[in-house]
Design an enzyme around this catalytic site. Sequence first.
Site, PDB file in Angstrom:
ATOM      1  N   ARG A  97       0.856  -1.168   0.000  1.00 49.90           N
ATOM      2  CA  ARG A  97       0.000   0.000   0.000  1.00 49.90           C
ATOM      3  C   ARG A  97       0.903   1.231   0.000  1.00 49.90           C
ATOM      4  O   ARG A  97       2.040   1.154   0.459  1.00 49.90           O
ATOM      5  CB  ARG A  97      -0.910  -0.019   1.233  1.00 49.90           C
ATOM      6  CG  ARG A  97      -1.948  -1.135   1.167  1.00 49.90           C
ATOM      7  CD  ARG A  97      -2.778  -1.236   2.419  1.00 49.90           C
ATOM      8  NE  ARG A  97      -3.924  -2.106   2.218  1.00 49.90           N
ATOM      9  CZ  ARG A  97      -4.835  -2.367   3.139  1.00 49.90           C
ATOM     10  NH1 ARG A  97      -4.733  -1.826   4.347  1.00 49.90           N
ATOM     11  NH2 ARG A  97      -5.851  -3.168   2.870  1.00 49.90           N
ATOM     12  N   SER A 127       7.298   2.368   2.963  1.00 50.84           N
ATOM     13  CA  SER A 127       7.887   1.125   2.472  1.00 50.84           C
ATOM     14  C   SER A 127       7.908   1.075   0.949  1.00 50.84           C
ATOM     15  O   SER A 127       8.818   0.489   0.349  1.00 50.84           O
ATOM     16  CB  SER A 127       7.120  -0.075   3.034  1.00 50.84           C
ATOM     17  OG  SER A 127       7.287  -0.173   4.427  1.00 50.84           O
ATOM     18  N   ASP A 183       0.867  -9.867  11.390  1.00 49.33           N
ATOM     19  CA  ASP A 183      -0.233 -10.822  11.557  1.00 49.33           C
ATOM     20  C   ASP A 183      -1.597 -10.153  11.568  1.00 49.33           C
ATOM     21  O   ASP A 183      -2.540 -10.623  10.933  1.00 49.33           O
ATOM     22  CB  ASP A 183      -0.068 -11.599  12.873  1.00 49.33           C
ATOM     23  CG  ASP A 183       1.104 -12.552  12.850  1.00 49.33           C
ATOM     24  OD1 ASP A 183       1.526 -12.961  11.750  1.00 49.33           O
ATOM     25  OD2 ASP A 183       1.602 -12.895  13.936  1.00 49.33           O
ATOM     26  N   HIS A 241       4.856 -17.260   9.053  1.00 49.36           N
ATOM     27  CA  HIS A 241       4.273 -17.541  10.365  1.00 49.36           C
ATOM     28  C   HIS A 241       2.849 -18.028  10.125  1.00 49.36           C
ATOM     29  O   HIS A 241       2.147 -17.509   9.262  1.00 49.36           O
ATOM     30  CB  HIS A 241       4.280 -16.293  11.246  1.00 49.36           C
ATOM     31  CG  HIS A 241       3.707 -16.487  12.618  1.00 49.36           C
ATOM     32  ND1 HIS A 241       3.983 -17.605  13.385  1.00 49.36           N
ATOM     33  CD2 HIS A 241       2.871 -15.719  13.362  1.00 49.36           C
ATOM     34  CE1 HIS A 241       3.343 -17.499  14.549  1.00 49.36           C
ATOM     35  NE2 HIS A 241       2.666 -16.371  14.548  1.00 49.36           N
ATOM     36  N   GLY A 264      15.050 -10.384   9.925  1.00 53.32           N
ATOM     37  CA  GLY A 264      15.315 -10.110   8.527  1.00 53.32           C
ATOM     38  C   GLY A 264      16.716  -9.618   8.220  1.00 53.32           C
ATOM     39  O   GLY A 264      17.336 -10.047   7.238  1.00 53.32           O
TER      40      GLY A 264
END
Length: 340
Positions: free
Chosen positions: A48, A52, A82, A107, A133
Site C-alpha cells: 500500500r 515502504s 499478523d 508464520h 530479517g
Amino acid sequence: MVKMYYEADVKQEVLRGKTIAIIGYGSQGHAQAQNLRDSGYKVVVGLRPGKSWDVAAKDGFEVLTVAEATKRADVVQILMPDERQAQVYRDEIAPNLKSGAALCFSHGFNIHYAQIVPPADVDVIMAAPKSPGHLVRRVYQEGFGVPGLIAIYQDATGNAKDLALAYSSGIGCTKAGVIETSFREETETDLFGEQAVLCGGASELVKAGFDTLVEAGYAPEIAYFECLHELKLIVDLMYEGGLARMRYSISDTAEYGDYSTGRRIITDETRKEMKKVLAEIQDGTFARNWILENQANRPGFTSRRRLESEHGIEVVGEQLRGMMSWINKDTKKEEVKIGQ
C-alpha cells in the site's frame, strides 16, 4: 526425529520462471525479496502507498499495489504483520489469486486460526527463516544461510513441498538446513516461546530483578547493568553453545548461584502457569483475545505499551544507552529495515 533438508534436496526448477510477489517490505520482506532476486528469481513487491513503497522502489524493485502484485504472481508470500494479513487477504489478495498459485507464509497464525481461508485450488506453504530479517540478508550476502522451517498446509498442485524447499533455497535457508514442521506446531510453539520465555517471561524477570534491587536501595544504574544490560552477554553464550557453553564460560560462583537459585525463581507454580499459557494458545483463547483487541482499536494494548514505557528501567536505560555509541549506531542502521 525431525526431517532436515539441505541444498541437495532442492528442485529449483519448480520455481524457475515463476513470479514471486512479496507482500510487505518490513524486516522479513526486504530480506526475502532481495535474497530471492539475488538467487535469480523474478520478484515484485506488493504494498500500500507509504514509506515502504519508496524504500522498495529505491532498492530497485518493481512495486505494485497488493492486488496487481497478486494478479501477476505465481507465488504470493504474505509478510505483513499478523493483525493486518486477514483484511488485506480478503480485500486485495483473494479476488486476484490465480488458480494453481501458491500462498506462502513465514508464520502460521492466520492459517492456523482460520483468519485466512484459502481456496482449494492453491498451494499453501510456509517458508520461515529462524532469524530476524537483517540477519537473513547479511548471512546470505556472506555466502551462507540461516536455518529455517517449511510446512505444507494444502497441496493442490502436488508440488507444494518442492516449492517450499525451492523458496527456502532462494532465501538461503537450505544452506544451513530446513526442518519440516506443520502450521499448527510452528504457530503454537512460536507464540508460546514469545509469551512465556523470550518476551513476556524475560521482560518480567528483568523488571522484577531491577525493582528488587532499586527497592532495596541500590542505584538504578547499577540495577540496570546487572539485570538488563548483561543479559545479552549470557544470551549470546547460550546462542553460541547452549546452556553448557554459558555455564562453562561464567565463573564458578555464578554457576553455583545458577544451580542453587534458579528453581527458586522458576518454581513449580511458574511451570504450571506456563502450561496454562500453552493451553490458551492451543484452544484459541489468546488468538481470539488478540483479534478482538485489534477490532476494538487496541485500547488495552496501547495503554499497556504506554505504562511499560514509563517504568523506571526505561528511564535509566535511555540515559545509560546514550553512553553506548555502538548501540545507537546499530539501531539507526536497521531502523528503516524493521519498520512496516
